[in-house]
Every structure is written in C-alpha cells, then in structure tokens.
Scaffold this motif. Structure first.
Motif, PDB file in Angstrom:
ATOM      1  N   MET A  45       0.834  -1.188   0.000  1.00 46.38           N
ATOM      2  CA  MET A  45       0.000   0.000   0.000  1.00 46.38           C
ATOM      3  C   MET A  45       0.872   1.242   0.000  1.00 46.38           C
ATOM      4  SD  MET A  45      -2.910  -1.027   2.829  1.00 46.38           S
ATOM      5  CE  MET A  45      -3.921   0.419   2.479  1.00 46.38           C
ATOM      6  N   LYS A  46       0.327   2.339  -0.474  1.00 44.24           N
ATOM      7  CA  LYS A  46       0.996   3.627  -0.362  1.00 44.24           C
ATOM      8  C   LYS A  46       0.542   4.262   0.945  1.00 44.24           C
ATOM      9  CE  LYS A  46       2.025   7.934  -2.774  1.00 44.24           C
ATOM     10  NZ  LYS A  46       1.790   8.779  -3.967  1.00 44.24           N
ATOM     11  N   VAL A  47       1.496   4.487   1.841  1.00 43.66           N
ATOM     12  CA  VAL A  47       1.179   5.031   3.160  1.00 43.66           C
ATOM     13  C   VAL A  47       2.114   6.184   3.471  1.00 43.66           C
ATOM     14  CG1 VAL A  47       0.419   2.745   3.943  1.00 43.66           C
ATOM     15  CG2 VAL A  47       2.748   3.501   4.447  1.00 43.66           C
ATOM     16  N   SER A  48       1.745   6.972   4.478  1.00 44.55           N
ATOM     17  CA  SER A  48       2.646   8.022   4.944  1.00 44.55           C
ATOM     18  C   SER A  48       2.779   7.913   6.455  1.00 44.55           C
ATOM     19  CB  SER A  48       2.130   9.412   4.547  1.00 44.55           C
ATOM     20  OG  SER A  48       0.949   9.738   5.241  1.00 44.55           O
ATOM     21  N   PHE A  49       3.907   8.392   6.955  1.00 43.48           N
ATOM     22  CA  PHE A  49       4.154   8.374   8.397  1.00 43.48           C
ATOM     23  C   PHE A  49       4.685   9.741   8.795  1.00 43.48           C
ATOM     24  CE2 PHE A  49       5.257   7.192  12.569  1.00 43.48           C
ATOM     25  CZ  PHE A  49       4.676   5.951  12.830  1.00 43.48           C
ATOM     26  N   ILE A  50       3.964  10.376   9.716  1.00 42.85           N
ATOM     27  CA  ILE A  50       4.286  11.736  10.149  1.00 42.85           C
ATOM     28  C   ILE A  50       4.769  11.692  11.593  1.00 42.85           C
ATOM     29  CG2 ILE A  50       3.321  14.026  10.594  1.00 42.85           C
ATOM     30  CD1 ILE A  50       1.281  13.391   8.316  1.00 42.85           C
ATOM     31  N   GLY A  51       6.021  12.059  11.802  1.00 44.31           N
ATOM     32  CA  GLY A  51       6.607  12.048  13.136  1.00 44.31           C
ATOM     33  C   GLY A  51       7.623  10.931  13.287  1.00 44.31           C
ATOM     34  N   LEU A  52       8.902  11.275  13.238  1.00 43.97           N
ATOM     35  CA  LEU A  52       9.969  10.273  13.268  1.00 43.97           C
ATOM     36  C   LEU A  52      10.800  10.397  14.539  1.00 43.97           C
ATOM     37  CD1 LEU A  52      11.126  10.520   9.534  1.00 43.97           C
ATOM     38  CD2 LEU A  52       9.566   8.836  10.552  1.00 43.97           C
ATOM     39  N   GLY A  53      10.109  10.333  15.680  1.00 43.06           N
ATOM     40  CA  GLY A  53      10.801  10.323  16.958  1.00 43.06           C
ATOM     41  C   GLY A  53      11.333   8.933  17.270  1.00 43.06           C
ATOM     42  N   PRO A 109       3.170  17.954   5.996  1.00 42.95           N
ATOM     43  CA  PRO A 109       2.268  16.836   6.257  1.00 42.95           C
ATOM     44  C   PRO A 109       1.261  16.631   5.124  1.00 42.95           C
ATOM     45  CG  PRO A 109       2.526  18.163   8.238  1.00 42.95           C
ATOM     46  CD  PRO A 109       3.184  18.918   7.125  1.00 42.95           C
ATOM     47  N   LYS A 110       0.777  17.736   4.554  1.00 40.94           N
ATOM     48  CA  LYS A 110      -0.167  17.642   3.446  1.00 40.94           C
ATOM     49  C   LYS A 110       0.444  16.887   2.279  1.00 40.94           C
ATOM     50  CE  LYS A 110      -2.687  20.465   0.057  1.00 40.94           C
ATOM     51  NZ  LYS A 110      -3.018  21.858  -0.361  1.00 40.94           N
ATOM     52  N   LEU A 120      -0.069  17.262  17.627  1.00 31.93           N
ATOM     53  CA  LEU A 120      -0.971  16.512  16.765  1.00 31.93           C
ATOM     54  C   LEU A 120      -1.809  17.450  15.895  1.00 31.93           C
ATOM     55  CD1 LEU A 120      -2.154  13.761  15.970  1.00 31.93           C
ATOM     56  CD2 LEU A 120      -3.639  13.897  17.985  1.00 31.93           C
ATOM     57  N   ARG A 121      -2.399  18.451  16.516  1.00 30.61           N
ATOM     58  CA  ARG A 121      -3.189  19.414  15.747  1.00 30.61           C
ATOM     59  C   ARG A 121      -2.330  20.134  14.713  1.00 30.61           C
ATOM     60  NH1 ARG A 121      -5.382  20.469  21.122  1.00 30.61           N
ATOM     61  NH2 ARG A 121      -7.561  19.746  21.257  1.00 30.61           N
ATOM     62  N   SER A 122      -1.079  20.420  15.064  1.00 30.07           N
ATOM     63  CA  SER A 122      -0.227  21.189  14.164  1.00 30.07           C
ATOM     64  C   SER A 122       0.115  20.431  12.886  1.00 30.07           C
ATOM     65  CB  SER A 122       1.067  21.610  14.882  1.00 30.07           C
ATOM     66  OG  SER A 122       1.940  20.512  15.062  1.00 30.07           O
ATOM     67  N   VAL A 123       0.171  19.092  12.956  1.00 29.10           N
ATOM     68  CA  VAL A 123       0.520  18.330  11.752  1.00 29.10           C
ATOM     69  C   VAL A 123      -0.700  17.775  11.019  1.00 29.10           C
ATOM     70  CG1 VAL A 123       2.812  17.706  12.591  1.00 29.10           C
ATOM     71  CG2 VAL A 123       0.890  16.164  13.035  1.00 29.10           C
ATOM     72  N   VAL A 124      -1.862  17.794  11.668  1.00 32.43           N
ATOM     73  CA  VAL A 124      -3.069  17.246  11.039  1.00 32.43           C
ATOM     74  C   VAL A 124      -3.958  18.343  10.463  1.00 32.43           C
ATOM     75  CG1 VAL A 124      -5.214  15.982  11.457  1.00 32.43           C
ATOM     76  CG2 VAL A 124      -3.060  15.143  12.431  1.00 32.43           C
ATOM     77  N   GLY A 134      -1.721  20.771   6.746  1.00 34.35           N
ATOM     78  CA  GLY A 134      -1.890  19.598   7.591  1.00 34.35           C
ATOM     79  C   GLY A 134      -2.253  18.362   6.792  1.00 34.35           C
ATOM     80  N   ALA A 135      -2.114  17.211   7.422  1.00 35.82           N
ATOM     81  CA  ALA A 135      -2.354  15.941   6.734  1.00 35.82           C
ATOM     82  C   ALA A 135      -3.765  15.845   6.160  1.00 35.82           C
ATOM     83  CB  ALA A 135      -2.105  14.776   7.694  1.00 35.82           C
ATOM     84  N   LEU A 136      -4.761  16.324   6.899  1.00 33.41           N
ATOM     85  CA  LEU A 136      -6.142  16.219   6.411  1.00 33.41           C
ATOM     86  C   LEU A 136      -6.350  16.947   5.092  1.00 33.41           C
ATOM     87  CD1 LEU A 136      -8.534  16.466   9.514  1.00 33.41           C
ATOM     88  CD2 LEU A 136      -8.115  14.502   8.021  1.00 33.41           C
ATOM     89  N   ALA A 137      -5.588  18.019   4.884  1.00 36.10           N
ATOM     90  CA  ALA A 137      -5.725  18.782   3.643  1.00 36.10           C
ATOM     91  C   ALA A 137      -5.262  17.990   2.432  1.00 36.10           C
ATOM     92  CB  ALA A 137      -4.935  20.087   3.735  1.00 36.10           C
ATOM     93  N   GLY A 138      -4.458  16.955   2.653  1.00 33.75           N
ATOM     94  CA  GLY A 138      -3.964  16.161   1.538  1.00 33.75           C
ATOM     95  C   GLY A 138      -4.648  14.816   1.375  1.00 33.75           C
ATOM     96  N   MET A 139      -5.574  14.484   2.278  1.00 34.88           N
ATOM     97  CA  MET A 139      -6.209  13.165   2.245  1.00 34.88           C
ATOM     98  C   MET A 139      -7.503  13.170   1.441  1.00 34.88           C
ATOM     99  SD  MET A 139      -5.496  11.920   6.188  1.00 34.88           S
ATOM    100  CE  MET A 139      -6.122  10.245   5.891  1.00 34.88           C
TER     101      MET A 139
END
Length: 287
Positions: A1-9, A51-52, A71-75, A80-85
């Motif tokens: 699948m094509k997936v994304s992962f946001i946050g590489l701590g 994130p987008k 979380l809010r800052s990247v989503v 944000g991620a939601l803008a690209g989904m």
C-alpha cells in the motif's frame, strides 16, 4: 500500500521503517528535516516537505508526535495531513494524547469521509525497534479492518476496544499501572540494597512469582547499575500522567498513587533527570 508516516521520533522512526521493510511505499514527514533525510537514507522510502504533501495519495496516514498541540499542528490547517487526504482513506494516530483530541479529529475526519483511529502504543523504544508494540485502538470496526493488517508490521498485539477515544483511555490505564509498578520496583530495589541483599539474585527468584512484571524483567539490572540514559523519558511520562490525572478529574475518579508518583517524577526532573528513563525513580530514593 501507499502510506505516509508523520513524526519520526524514537517510536515513529522504527515504526515507519517496519512499514517500508514490509513492502509498503512509505512517504515520511518530520519537523526536523534532517531526521527524515536520515530515515530515507536508511530505509529507501521518500520524504515530503509538509504533512499535506506526505498524505497526498496515501491510503493510510500514520501520525506519532508528542502531544495534543503537536498533533493538531501536523493534522490541521492548510498544510496539515487532512488537507492532503481523500475520502475513503484512513488517519491512524499513534500519539499518546487526550481522548478529547481523538474525538475532535474523528469528527473532522468524518466530515471529509475519512476514517480515523486513535491507536496509542505501548512497548517503548525497544518494542518499536523490534516490531513488538501493543496497540490500543478506538474507532469503528470497518476502519479498523482497513488499518489492522498494516499495523501488524510493528505490532505484537493489536485490538479495537471501542469507539473513538477508547484507545487513549486505555493508554491512560496503561500509564497508571506503570507508574505504580515502577515506584514499587524502585522501593524494593532500594530496600534490598540497604539490607545488603544480592538484589540480582533476589529478582531472579521473585520474578518467577507473583511480583513479576515487565519493569522488573527489563529494568532491574540498569536500575541496580544506576544507568538511566535511555528508554522512555521522565518528561514524556509526566505528560502522559497529566493527561490521565486530568481525565480522572473529569470522571470524578481519584488517582492518589498516580498523583503521588507524578510528583516523584517532578523530583527526578529537579535532579536534572528530564530525559532519564522512567525507572530513575530509584535515583530519587538514593539521593
């Protein structure tokens, strides 16, 4: 699948790596770009500048950041991620955050016909690196069934526990249990050392009985050696306990042991142990 992962701590970095190694096409985003570059060099995935951009074209978007605000800052927002989904995709949040933000994000996802799961994890850095995390999930069954096979890339056990927010509430229970267990272990180690016992030998015995715990099995040696420069940081534990204590107040539930251990961790911070492992409660007793 094509997936994304946001946050590489310390958690997200190996989790995203397991996805790539399992054959998924992973695009990552991290606020510190060099960390994303390092990840791509190691795992051969791709990186995005926002994130987008990371979320665009992804069937599943995973997030693992520090707290509600992170979380809010990247989503949310224009980048944000939601803008690209797209509708029909799924956002999986592995952050340990509040149940409130989980429900907030679920409502926003529903408005865009995007699935949402709050899915905090337990198992620490070692669990993430070894692909042996326990995942507590809140959300609906259909969304869970889309994401669960992919989460198995880094899971030892994964279970849907109820509606949105339930995963975060379960993680609060997890941290409440850990706080009491680590304090008990620290007191036992301190007692044994003061009594002149061979604590290593004692633990070998009592770990085979009712006192056994993950903390005892995995932390007693480093505690006895006064080694704390690793593991799950005190700062993060205090963040998690603050969430649990606030939720307890909202529920009208008293958590006296949790509140006490939280203050003990504040003492460790005052000793300069902000980034020490949570087992450093023993250092507080020995000061």
């Amino acid at each position: 699948m094509k997936v994304s992962f946001i946050g590489l701590g310390v958690m997200g970095y190996p989790m995203a790596g397991h996805l790539q190694q399992a054959g998924h096409q992973v695009c990552v985003y991290n606020r510190t770009r060099q960390k994303a570059l390092d990840w791509v060099e190691k795992y051969q995935g791709t990186l995005a500048e926002t994130p987008k951009a990371a979320a665009q074209g992804a069937e599943l978007v995973f997030v693992c950041v520090g707290n509600d605000d992170d979380l809010r800052s990247v989503v949310l927002g224009e980048q944000g991620a939601l803008a690209g989904m797209q509708p029909g995709t799924v956002l999986v949040d592995h952050t340990t955050a509040s149940a409130t933000v989980a429900r907030e994000l679920e409502a926003l996802c529903n408005a865009q016909q995007i699935g949402f799961l709050d899915a905090p994890v337990s198992g620490g850095q070692a669990g993430a690196e070894n692909g042996q995390l326990t995942i507590m999930v809140g959300g609906n069954q259909n969304t869970y069934e889309k994401a669960e096979p992919v989460m198995q890339c880094y899971a030892r056990f994964c279970r849907l526990l109820g509606e949105s927010g339930t995963g975060q509430l379960a993680k609060m229970m997890n941290q409440i249990c850990i706080a009491g267990a680590v304090q008990g272990l620290a007191e036992a180690m301190h007692f044994g050392q003061k009594a002149g016992l061979d604590c290593e030998a004692v633990v070998e015995v009592i770990s085979k009985g009712a006192a056994q715990s993950w903390q005892m099995e995995n932390r007693h040696k480093t505690m006895l050696a006064d080694q704390y420069e690793f593991g799950f940081a005190v700062d993060w534990m205090r963040k998690d306990l603050a969430i649990a204590l606030q939720q307890g107040r909202e529920l009208g539930v008293t958590l006296p042991v949790t509140a006490l251990v939280d203050q003990f961790y504040a003492d460790v911070q005052a000793m300069g142990g902000n980034r020490w492992d949570t087992s450093s409660l023993l250092a507080r007793l020995k000061r």
